[in-house]
Design a protein around this motif. Structure first.
Motif, PDB file in Angstrom:
ATOM      1  N   ALA A  64      61.487  26.766  94.608  1.00 16.11           N
ATOM      2  CA  ALA A  64      60.971  27.032  93.262  1.00 16.11           C
ATOM      3  C   ALA A  64      61.682  28.196  92.576  1.00 16.11           C
ATOM      4  O   ALA A  64      61.971  28.128  91.379  1.00 16.11           O
ATOM      5  CB  ALA A  64      59.465  27.286  93.318  1.00 16.11           C
ATOM      6  N   LYS A  68      63.608  27.900  89.046  1.00  9.23           N
ATOM      7  CA  LYS A  68      63.188  28.714  87.897  1.00  9.23           C
ATOM      8  C   LYS A  68      64.368  29.469  87.287  1.00  9.23           C
ATOM      9  O   LYS A  68      64.510  29.531  86.067  1.00  9.23           O
ATOM     10  CB  LYS A  68      62.091  29.693  88.323  1.00  9.23           C
ATOM     11  N   THR A  94      57.330  17.411  84.238  1.00  5.22           N
ATOM     12  CA  THR A  94      57.094  17.994  85.554  1.00  5.22           C
ATOM     13  C   THR A  94      58.121  17.432  86.526  1.00  5.22           C
ATOM     14  O   THR A  94      58.634  16.326  86.337  1.00  5.22           O
ATOM     15  CB  THR A  94      55.681  17.684  86.090  1.00  5.22           C
ATOM     16  N   THR A  97      58.132  18.157  93.558  1.00  5.38           N
ATOM     17  CA  THR A  97      58.865  18.806  94.644  1.00  5.38           C
ATOM     18  C   THR A  97      58.063  18.658  95.938  1.00  5.38           C
ATOM     19  O   THR A  97      56.882  18.283  95.899  1.00  5.38           O
ATOM     20  CB  THR A  97      59.080  20.310  94.354  1.00  5.38           C
ATOM     21  N   LEU A 102      56.272  21.003  89.724  1.00  2.00           N
ATOM     22  CA  LEU A 102      56.847  22.180  89.075  1.00  2.00           C
ATOM     23  C   LEU A 102      56.971  21.860  87.591  1.00  2.00           C
ATOM     24  O   LEU A 102      57.431  20.769  87.228  1.00  2.00           O
ATOM     25  CB  LEU A 102      58.225  22.478  89.669  1.00  2.00           C
TER      26      LEU A 102
END
Length: 193
Positions: A64, A68, A94, A97, A102
């Motif tokens: 993640a 990001k 979205t 994952t 996410l």
């Protein structure tokens, strides 16, 4: 001058890219010239330039924090483009994952993009499953129609949240099998105004 920025989203295999490309061809004939930017491609280019991935389908398996960081960099790049011309961002609301969903457009990306409208392209889970199974060009995770329906529900929730955060309107466009032209025409009418 800031131009219009429309985000078009959908689960993998729903046909969001196809419907957007066809809509833009029609609009170009009317001298309405949006630039289409695929957010995943922008992210992939960032990740590839940093030797993080070799294959685009590896993107959703990144941790993640890495995703990001890549999202933020891609958002900045697109935000600069909208200063020059209207933009359609082709992306996913979205990303599924291994650790859960996410946000495809988290707040730091939305703050950069500030979209005018968010379009969610949908059809049934069964139709998407069949499309995925017939697409030999991609390495997709195996999912059931029910899994796909859940993902579409999460996309709707995310899209409305994005609308709340930015003031963008949210529109659902259906891309049913055999009815592509109807979905394209609906998207064209949205992008015209």
């Amino acid at each position: 001058m800031e131009h219009k920025l429309v985000v078009v989203t959908g689960v993998p295999g729903v046909g969001g890219t196809t419907i957007t490309q066809k809509a833009m061809e029609i609009l170009k004939e009317e001298n309405i010239n949006y630039k289409m930017v695929n957010f995943g491609t922008a992210m992939f280019e960032v990740a590839q330039s940093q030797n993080i991935v070799e294959d685009r389908d590896e993107m959703r398996k990144l941790d993640a924090d890495t995703q990001k960081r890549i999202q933020k960099m891609a958002g900045r790049k697109i935000a600069e483009m909208v200063k020059e011309q209207p933009i359609v961002v082709d992306t996913h609301s979205t990303v599924k994952t291994p650790k859960g969903y996410l946000a495809g457009l988290p707040k730091w990306v939305l703050d950069e993009l500030n979209p005018n409208m968010i379009v969610v392209v949908e059809t049934t889970g069964d139709e998407i499953l069949m499309r995925r199974m017939s697409d030999e060009t991609r390495k997709r995770d195996l999912e059931t129609a029910s899994d796909i329906e859940e993902h579409q529900f999460m996309n709707r929730c995310a899209a409305m949240t994005y609308g709340v955060l930015t003031g963008a309107t949210v529109k659902i466009v259906k891309n049913k099998n055999g009815l592509l032209d109807e979905g394209v025409e609906e998207l064209v009418s949205i992008l015209r105004y």
